[in-house]
Design an enzyme around this catalytic site. Sequence first.
Site, mmCIF file in Angstrom:
data_model
loop_
_atom_site.group_PDB
_atom_site.id
_atom_site.type_symbol
_atom_site.label_atom_id
_atom_site.label_comp_id
_atom_site.label_asym_id
_atom_site.label_seq_id
_atom_site.Cartn_x
_atom_site.Cartn_y
_atom_site.Cartn_z
ATOM 1 N N SER A 26 0.830 -1.201 0.000
ATOM 2 C CA SER A 26 0.000 0.000 0.000
ATOM 3 C C SER A 26 0.870 1.258 0.000
ATOM 4 C CB SER A 26 -0.955 -0.036 1.202
ATOM 5 O OG SER A 26 -1.903 1.001 1.136
ATOM 6 N N ASP A 78 -8.918 -4.589 -6.314
ATOM 7 C CA ASP A 78 -8.381 -3.685 -5.302
ATOM 8 C C ASP A 78 -8.545 -2.230 -5.742
ATOM 9 O OD1 ASP A 78 -6.947 -2.368 -3.384
ATOM 10 O OD2 ASP A 78 -5.123 -3.536 -3.612
#
Length: 676
Positions: A447, A499
């Site tokens: 991330s 995602d």
Amino acid sequence: MPGMVVFGRRWGIASDDLVFPGSFELFVRVLWWIGTMILFTYHKGHFDCNGRGVLHSYLVGLLVVLGLIILSLCAIVYVSAQGTITNPGPRRSMPALVYLRAVLYVPELVWACLGAVWVSDDGRSCDPATVGAVITAVVASWIILLFTAVGVVFVFDPLGNPRPQPPAMEPLGVRDMESSEGTQFLSTARSLAVKVWENRLRLLCCCLPQDESYRAAFSSIAQLFGSFFSDTDLVPSDIAAGLALLHQEQDKMERSRDPEVVVTHSPSSPVGEDLETELEKAAHWMQFAAAAYGWPLYIYSNLFTGPCKLSGDCCRSRTAEYEIVGGDHLGCHFSSILQSTGLQYRDFIHVSFHNQIYEIPFFVALDHKREAILVAVRGTLSLKDVLTDLSAECENLPTEGVSGACYAHKGISQAAGYIYKRLVNDGILNQAFSIAPEYKLVITGHSLGAGAASLLAILLRNSFPALQCYAFSPPGGLLSKALADYSKDFVVSVVLGKDLVPRLSIPNMEDLKRRILKIVSNCNKPKYRILLRGCWYELFGGDPDDGPTEMDNRRERELNQPLLGEESLIVRHSSSYQSLASDDSPAHTPAHLPLFLPGRILHITEDGPTRRSCFSQVRYRADWSNEMAFRSILISPRMLTDHMPDVVLRALSSLTEDKPFSLCPSSLSDSQHNTI
């Protein structure tokens, strides 16, 4: 859409948002009226206790007030269910009904006070059932009044002050924003929006230091949010309805898509670096990227055994041997890293849990199994990290040997610069290579950590030409095209399913806003039906709703106009509203610099049907993809769960442990996820 205008201001709720809250209150009020009527009928209007006159008046008045409220709620629910999201005409009587309902709160408040007075003065002499019924009615009245006050606070819009009306000579609702007056009006509105967002951020982050760096971050993020929402009049329920429609439309397109040929090797990968090899490496390095999150993720992933394993190590001091910097006073983070990675204490060169805006935790360790010096960067885990994420404007990142524009995400670029200074200026990498000079350098993260790791790899590339970087679920708005192409030689990005984060960038968000505006404008169903159908589809599946594609009795020109308050306002230079019916319109030219995912992209998807039972085994497939496949946000219930580090790690582990089924060269080429 548009926001409802009552009491002289615009509110953060539309006139078609009252179906569900009105229906719920109507259900409660009807039960309440029936209970009161049963009580009154049972005693036949005569009560054998002190204050019987007050009690009789209270119950009769309560029945009348409840009856009026029920009638007003029936009207509100019926009118609110009329029309469509962008056609509020059939709901033009809603403000009057809201005023009527607000007036009825006054007698309800008076009767609640009257009931409370009777209970306190004369209730002791009546039978317990009657007293209990009155107490219940009084408490219910106060609870409803309290929830109404809370609801008003939630839907209050600080930007809802009355807007200046257009001159009488102009057509209703039409203003030429190319005039100086229109430009000044729009500039004032945006400045006010920026101030409101800045105040919201300061309130949300009141526990953080309010120094210059934080104030600059608040201002930067407020500018981003203010400009993004300034040209629309979407209320939250409009966005929810648009997302529900988009999800069904995307699923419908995905089901009708023809399968294409699967590419099993990356065109830019070095000789011998095939899909299976990269998956094995990615599965190994993902363990360290996940471990960087410390004890919260470890406990979350090991709910039953994690606390027991960490309890004995958390308070043990090892600062004399290992430099633990900030944020880990009890040693729980470091203990969880040891448990997750299987490394020994002596394998760690440096561990930093220091966390401020633009300064994120990382650790440096020796991985003897892969003969690598590893730098693992933590992802988003604190409010400070969120501010780093949201500092999304571009910042120049000059890179030697790269031709073309070199820029990157500002917040992540500064975080990478912080780690770079620590590694180089503090001699951390020199110390590591003095211990293991033959080892290679590997950088990883998930991330926010993946974005910082990618930029850190670019910064270190000239000094360490053999370095490799594995970025798991990196942010989509990270690098310019030139830097993204440059990083393909040494960065591998891993993206799971749908995602959201790898598809998240300012241009993609603008595109999502435009698509929401287009789809809600073209839908002729009322909002409550869209939301009900969307909830049913998310929970139970079924076929996507094959709704109309064009609203009845509406001209295309009207669909291209934004709706602000109760009137239409043409914003000539708003890319969100111009030519909504055409995706190829010049109005869709991006106002923000495009940013891309780093490196070569390995896309992992679930193999088989998209919906399965909770207890069925999930199998995955992996294909090479490219950055253009992530230029649009996909709406799915898994758009957030697919970003979780434990889910990514589980998918990679499944692929490496179950290769004959999950790897997709020939037998599984029945779906397309990697057009290159």
